[in-house]
Write a protein that holds these residues in place. Structure first.
Motif, mmCIF file in Angstrom:
data_model
loop_
_atom_site.group_PDB
_atom_site.id
_atom_site.type_symbol
_atom_site.label_atom_id
_atom_site.label_comp_id
_atom_site.label_asym_id
_atom_site.label_seq_id
_atom_site.Cartn_x
_atom_site.Cartn_y
_atom_site.Cartn_z
ATOM 1 N N UNK A 49 59.252 -17.613 -16.696
ATOM 2 C CA UNK A 49 59.587 -16.790 -15.538
ATOM 3 C C UNK A 49 59.307 -15.313 -15.762
ATOM 4 N N UNK A 50 59.351 -14.563 -14.660
ATOM 5 C CA UNK A 50 59.019 -13.138 -14.666
ATOM 6 C C UNK A 50 59.927 -12.343 -15.596
ATOM 7 N N UNK A 51 61.264 -12.563 -15.521
ATOM 8 C CA UNK A 51 62.190 -11.765 -16.314
ATOM 9 C C UNK A 51 62.053 -12.064 -17.800
ATOM 10 N N UNK A 52 61.728 -13.295 -18.141
ATOM 11 C CA UNK A 52 61.512 -13.636 -19.545
ATOM 12 C C UNK A 52 60.297 -12.884 -20.098
ATOM 13 N N UNK A 53 59.216 -12.831 -19.306
ATOM 14 C CA UNK A 53 58.013 -12.114 -19.730
ATOM 15 C C UNK A 53 58.321 -10.626 -19.895
ATOM 16 N N UNK A 54 59.039 -10.040 -18.933
ATOM 17 C CA UNK A 54 59.402 -8.628 -19.027
ATOM 18 C C UNK A 54 60.250 -8.366 -20.277
ATOM 19 N N UNK A 55 61.199 -9.258 -20.532
ATOM 20 C CA UNK A 55 62.096 -9.082 -21.672
ATOM 21 C C UNK A 55 61.340 -9.153 -22.991
ATOM 22 N N UNK A 92 60.926 -6.183 -25.698
ATOM 23 C CA UNK A 92 61.636 -6.295 -26.969
ATOM 24 C C UNK A 92 60.694 -6.409 -28.164
ATOM 25 N N UNK A 93 59.708 -7.302 -28.079
ATOM 26 C CA UNK A 93 58.910 -7.560 -29.284
ATOM 27 C C UNK A 93 57.433 -7.860 -29.025
ATOM 28 N N UNK A 94 56.950 -7.651 -27.791
ATOM 29 C CA UNK A 94 55.537 -7.883 -27.473
ATOM 30 C C UNK A 94 55.104 -9.318 -27.799
ATOM 31 N N UNK A 95 56.058 -10.264 -27.727
ATOM 32 C CA UNK A 95 55.790 -11.669 -28.068
ATOM 33 C C UNK A 95 55.342 -11.813 -29.526
ATOM 34 N N UNK A 96 55.776 -10.890 -30.389
ATOM 35 C CA UNK A 96 55.339 -10.909 -31.788
ATOM 36 C C UNK A 96 56.497 -11.090 -32.766
ATOM 37 N N UNK A 97 57.670 -11.492 -32.287
ATOM 38 C CA UNK A 97 58.781 -11.751 -33.181
ATOM 39 C C UNK A 97 59.328 -10.496 -33.833
ATOM 40 N N UNK A 131 60.129 -4.477 -34.921
ATOM 41 C CA UNK A 131 60.102 -3.334 -35.834
ATOM 42 C C UNK A 131 59.013 -2.337 -35.426
ATOM 43 N N UNK A 132 57.892 -2.846 -34.918
ATOM 44 C CA UNK A 132 56.828 -1.949 -34.448
ATOM 45 C C UNK A 132 57.321 -1.125 -33.264
ATOM 46 N N UNK A 133 58.007 -1.771 -32.304
ATOM 47 C CA UNK A 133 58.533 -1.034 -31.163
ATOM 48 C C UNK A 133 59.617 -0.049 -31.598
#
Length: 383
Positions: free
Chosen positions: A127-133, A137-142, A147-149
């Protein structure tokens, strides 16, 4: 001379920290805007949920509700359960393949605490909110993405501080909010950039600093596990693995409630999960006010004997993390604070975009000036 060196130094820091983090901060601001209103957006995308039950119906026991959740997902084991204040009369249960399985493979079920009926089996990984979150939070990179953000957040804070040191003395010479409309476009945007920077200064520092703290969630969890949780479970270090039936959850909650009557149960972690040990129920209690409900107090109950083995206040660094999460998204003051947060978020987008424009405009102006100097030199040499 020292003053000139100082200005050059602050200008260097402001330019490069801003340039490095701007693209990611724009992403954070754009994804953060819907996340501020995540509850309202989620309500728009789903039907209004009302818990129905016959008048005078007593609530089901927690043990019975957990059993219902496991029957709904055969072969799964219980991991977490929690009570949601936004939806009274419901209990949320998480089950998975193993106590330590990834949340991405877990199943979620919402139960009516009065009838035991399954109200919903939400899927939280779409869903949209999951993608935004996840982008926020982590750019889908765990954990690496988190840590990068966090590093980008640190650069953002440095950019704010260097901006204050660089432009603070300059702005004292002008009226606050002054925009030189009669000057060039670049100067107008520079004045706008500086004015919005001062207006959003406190907000940007708060959001930037709390954002950095939030990216350390995995680090905070690890420190708590290796510190306080290890201390609380030390007597069970060499204990035999659990076997057979476990003690009653309802009795465990009752024991903890007597020790912390000013609080209410929020979350229970089952043995073997990241928030507990292999031998305990971890029962997290929370306060009853908007502030204290963010601060959790863990209690450990022996899952075999049902005895309370320890209850403590969380370490200061964990409480700092709990407070920073809602503060980052403006969740403390209801809709008025969310609207203020959104206005500042939009203003920050303008600041970031104008900063990029000013950098490109400055580079273009420098190239044009250099070209004119070369042209004049050639004309002189040919004369």
């Amino acid at each position: 001379m020292a003053t000139i060196k100082s200005v050059k130094r602050w200008f260097w820091w402001h330019k490069w920290t801003s340039l490095i983090c701007t693209a990611f901060l724009l992403l954070l601001c754009l994804t953060g805007l819907p996340l501020i209103f995540h509850e309202e957006i989620e309500h728009l995308n789903e039907e209004e949920k009302t818990v129905h039950y016959p008048a005078g119906t007593p609530e089901k026991s927690v043990d019975e509700l957990v059993s219902t959740a496991k029957k709904h997902f055969p072969g799964k084991v219980e991991k977490l359960l929690y009570w949601d204040k936004e939806h009274p009369g419901t209990l949320n249960v998480t089950v998975g393949d193993t106590p330590s399985s990834s949340y991405e493979t877990d199943k979620y079920i919402v139960l009516n605490t009065y009838t035991g009926k399954v109200e919903e089996t939400p899927v939280i990984t779409e869903g949209f909110m999951y993608i935004m979150f996840r982008l926020h939070v982590d750019l889908f990179a765990g954990i690496g993405g988190k840590l990068f953000m966090g590093l980008m957040g640190i650069l953002f804070v440095i950019a704010i501080i260097s901006g204050i040191m660089l432009y603070g003395p300059i702005m004292k010479k002008f009226d606050f909010g002054m925009i030189r409309t009669e000057k060039s476009t670049r100067l107008k945007w520079l004045d706008m950039h500086n004015m919005l920077g001062i207006i959003t200064l406190t907000w940007a520092m708060v959001v930037g600093f709390t954002g950095v703290i939030n990216t350390l969630s995995d680090v905070v969890l690890y420190m708590w596990q290796q510190g306080q949780l290890n201390e609380m479970t030390a007597p069970y270090k060499n204990a035999a693995p659990l076997s057979g039936s476990l003690s009653s959850l309802d009795q465990a909650v009752g024991l903890v409630q007597k020790q912390a009557p000013e609080k209410e149960p929020y979350l229970i972690a089952f043995p073997g999960t990241a928030f507990s040990s292999k031998h305990h129920y971890s029962i997290f209690m929370r306060g009853r006010t908007p502030l204290t409900e963010k601060l959790l107090k863990p209690a450990l109950v022996d899952a075999k004997t049902g005895t309370l083995t320890d209850i403590r206040e969380m370490p200061f660094f964990v409480n700092a993390f709990f407070i920073s999460q809602p503060l980052h998204f403006g969740d403390y003051g209801g809709m008025p604070l969310k609207i203020i947060w959104a206005i500042f978020d939009i203003a920050t987008i303008v600041i970031l975009a104008s900063g990029l424009y000013l950098w490109f405009a400055r580079r273009k102006s420098s190239r044009e000036q250099l070209a004119r100097m070369e042209s004049n030199y050639n004309l002189t040499a040919n004369a």
